[in-house]
Every structure is written in C-alpha cells, then in structure tokens.
Design a protein around this motif. Sequence first.
Motif, PDB file in Angstrom:
ATOM      1  N   SER A  83     138.995  57.601 -14.984  1.00 23.12           N
ATOM      2  CA  SER A  83     139.519  56.301 -15.405  1.00 23.12           C
ATOM      3  C   SER A  83     138.375  55.453 -15.915  1.00 23.12           C
ATOM      4  N   SER A 210     138.983  53.099 -21.758  1.00 17.29           N
ATOM      5  CA  SER A 210     140.153  53.533 -21.000  1.00 17.29           C
ATOM      6  C   SER A 210     141.061  54.377 -21.887  1.00 17.29           C
ATOM      7  N   SER A 212     144.281  55.042 -20.593  1.00 19.95           N
ATOM      8  CA  SER A 212     145.559  54.900 -19.889  1.00 19.95           C
ATOM      9  C   SER A 212     146.694  54.689 -20.891  1.00 19.95           C
ATOM     10  N   GLU A 221     146.077  59.140 -18.325  1.00 19.89           N
ATOM     11  CA  GLU A 221     145.049  58.449 -17.550  1.00 19.89           C
ATOM     12  C   GLU A 221     143.704  59.051 -17.933  1.00 19.89           C
TER      13      GLU A 221
END
Length: 405
Positions: A83, A210, A212, A221
């Motif tokens: 992450s 990121s 995500s 993710e």
Amino acid sequence: MAVTMGGQGGASDVALPAVLGGSPAFPEGLPLTRVQVPDRAELDRRFDAILTSGQLTNGDTVRELEEAAAEFLEVPHVVAVASCTSGLMLVLQAFDVAGHRVAMPSFTFSATAHAAHWAGGLPDFAEVDRETLTLDPALLASVIDAAEGSPPTVKALMATHVYGTPCHVEELDKVAAEWGVPLLYDAAHAFGSRRAGTPIGGFGAAEVFSLSPTKVLAAAEGGLVATRDAALAEQIRLGRGYGNPGDYDCLFPGLNARMSELHAALALVSLRTLPERVAHRGALAAAFAARIEGLPGVRLPALADGDTSTWKDLTLIVDPAEFGCGITALAAALKAEGIDSRRYFHPAVHLQKAYASPPGSWRLPVTEEMAERVLTVPLWSHMEEATILRVADAVTRIQAHSARL
C-alpha cells in the motif's frame, strides 16, 4: 486551471434544482467513482499464468511492474509494496524519524500523518497554498518558528500532490536543503501527473504512489515507492519483507508489505492505457471548468501552466458568501440531483480526534478555511463529456437558486 468568478443571469432564467422541486439531473444516481477495469483478455491471460505457476508473491510479475513503472516515471528505482501507507512508513523508517518531528500538510488524507506516527515520528502540521491546496513553501518557516524551548528536531519534510496537482517542488527542495532534511512526497494521487513536463516520481528523496481502487492507476490495492537513491530502494525492498535478508536474521524491524503477483498484473495491464486516461480526465476537468466559468464563488484548484494533473478528484472550492450557500447545503442539493459527493479533505488532519490533543496545538487558519470550502464531485476515467457537463449544469442551477436553500 482556475475558474473566474463573475455575474450570471438571474435565478428566474435558470431551471429549478431538484432540491426545490425540479427534475433531478441523474435520477438513476451518479456515484463519486467508478473503476475502469483494464483489458480483460490480457488480465485473464496473466492471472492464469500466475495461478498456474503457483508463485503468488515475490515473482516475475512484480519485478516487471517495477521495471515498467520506473521507465514510465523516468527514475532508476521503483519498489512495489502492499500500500502507499506501508511505503510511506518504510521510507520514514529509513529516514530514522523516530522521536523527531515530521513537517507535513494537514490538508491531506490521514494516512500521511499515520505513516509518520507508525514510524515513530511526530507529525507537525503546516499550512497549504489556498490556490493549489498543496503545501505552501513560504509558510513552512512557521514549523520551526512556532516551537518554544527545545522541542524534538524536524527530521523530515513531507508534501502531498493533492488530487494529483503537483506541489511547488522547486521551492520545497530549497526548504529541505536549508533544513538539511530529506523530502518525501505522498504521491498517492499523482501517478501520471507532471511538473513542467517532468513526471512526478523523481522529486525529493522518494515519492510514494497508491494503487488502490479509486486511483487512476489501480491494482485493487498496492503502492509504489519511486526513488533515485539505490541504498534507499534496497532498504525498502528489505523492509517490505520484515527486514529479512533471506536468512531470517532480520536487519531491522520491517513489515509484511509485499505486493502480490495478482495485484501487480492488474497494475501492469492498467499502466498500458494510463496516458490516455490521464488526458481524458484532464479534458473532462477543462470542460467542467469552462461550463461553470463566471459562476460566482466556485473554482477548481489552480494548476500551473505546463503542469499535468491526474485529476484523481474533481474538487470544487466554494466561497459560501459568493456562491450563496455553504458546503452542507450544496452537498444536500447535489444529492437531490442524484449526484454523489465527498468532503475531501474535511476535517483537516490536525482537527481529527487522532491528532487534536492537546486542542489548539496548531494554528492553521488557511487549512481550516479551505477544508470548510471543498467538495468533491464525480469524475471517472471513462466518463463521457456529456455527463460532466450535466454535473456542471446542476451546480449552476443550485447556485442560481442558492438563496432559497
């Protein structure tokens, strides 16, 4: 990019918004985000190969993603992690911030501060530029000057490319050099952004992205740490696997922060069409800005000439006095239109329960003012221009009748 303010026609010339009895713009509903799944055939092929191999982590796909990302970002080193937050934690651990202050904006996602806390650092919040909403280099001296006595020293400087808008990287570099501390960018929103044509990813000591689901480059993710520092990259590689060099005699307390092969495959397939998605999002933001040009009391974050934003979020900055109503009323009126919205970022981190003790520790009037004025509206990578224009028209109707809200 900024929207100028000016006069519009009278309310009687504009149809009623849904909240006052008009027809909703999106009776079917318009969610804030909608993930664009990349090429399914290619993704299925890659997933099948990974599952057949039995190598679900620490495999060739993660290394392929790291190499492809490094080429895209024009940096020598990229390390894939579980992450963005874990990447920030590992970089700050490498900076040895434990027991020391880490200067950062409060107008950011809470993970920026959480990462410093988990690395043993002490988040110390600074003001943002009211035009761009990114860290204001001119006001950073307050982080040093406001301290009394002999407090812990500032050991690192963090900045966030908010919504994909590039920071004032040149000025921040100067501040970091003057302070003699490393500069880390939370680039969660910014894979695909550019500063004067140069990809975000190679600035400061490291930049962390990121992957995500809400990001323009998504892997369900995951995160990516980009750096020009070979030693730092090697420490992050060790850190994502507990600090274990391979013999279980850990060199330092690391994390389980590995990215799986399946996540890497999703990111790789998505990366192929990233430039087109970033360009499309930019065109949508420009169309929205043009549609509301002249509307009193509303603008988008400023984007410097020559810069590229991913427009990860399309966020309105609203002056309640000029617009005619506040953010709460605007959000309720948009909901009546079927348009989802979020207050990114409200409350500012220094006012959140996790960091608001003792109360009044930080004086950040600009941050607090801007946090009260922002509202994010829907923008997707595969949204049609007609859709974003309907959102703009809904905002226009609401403003025209704001006195009745």
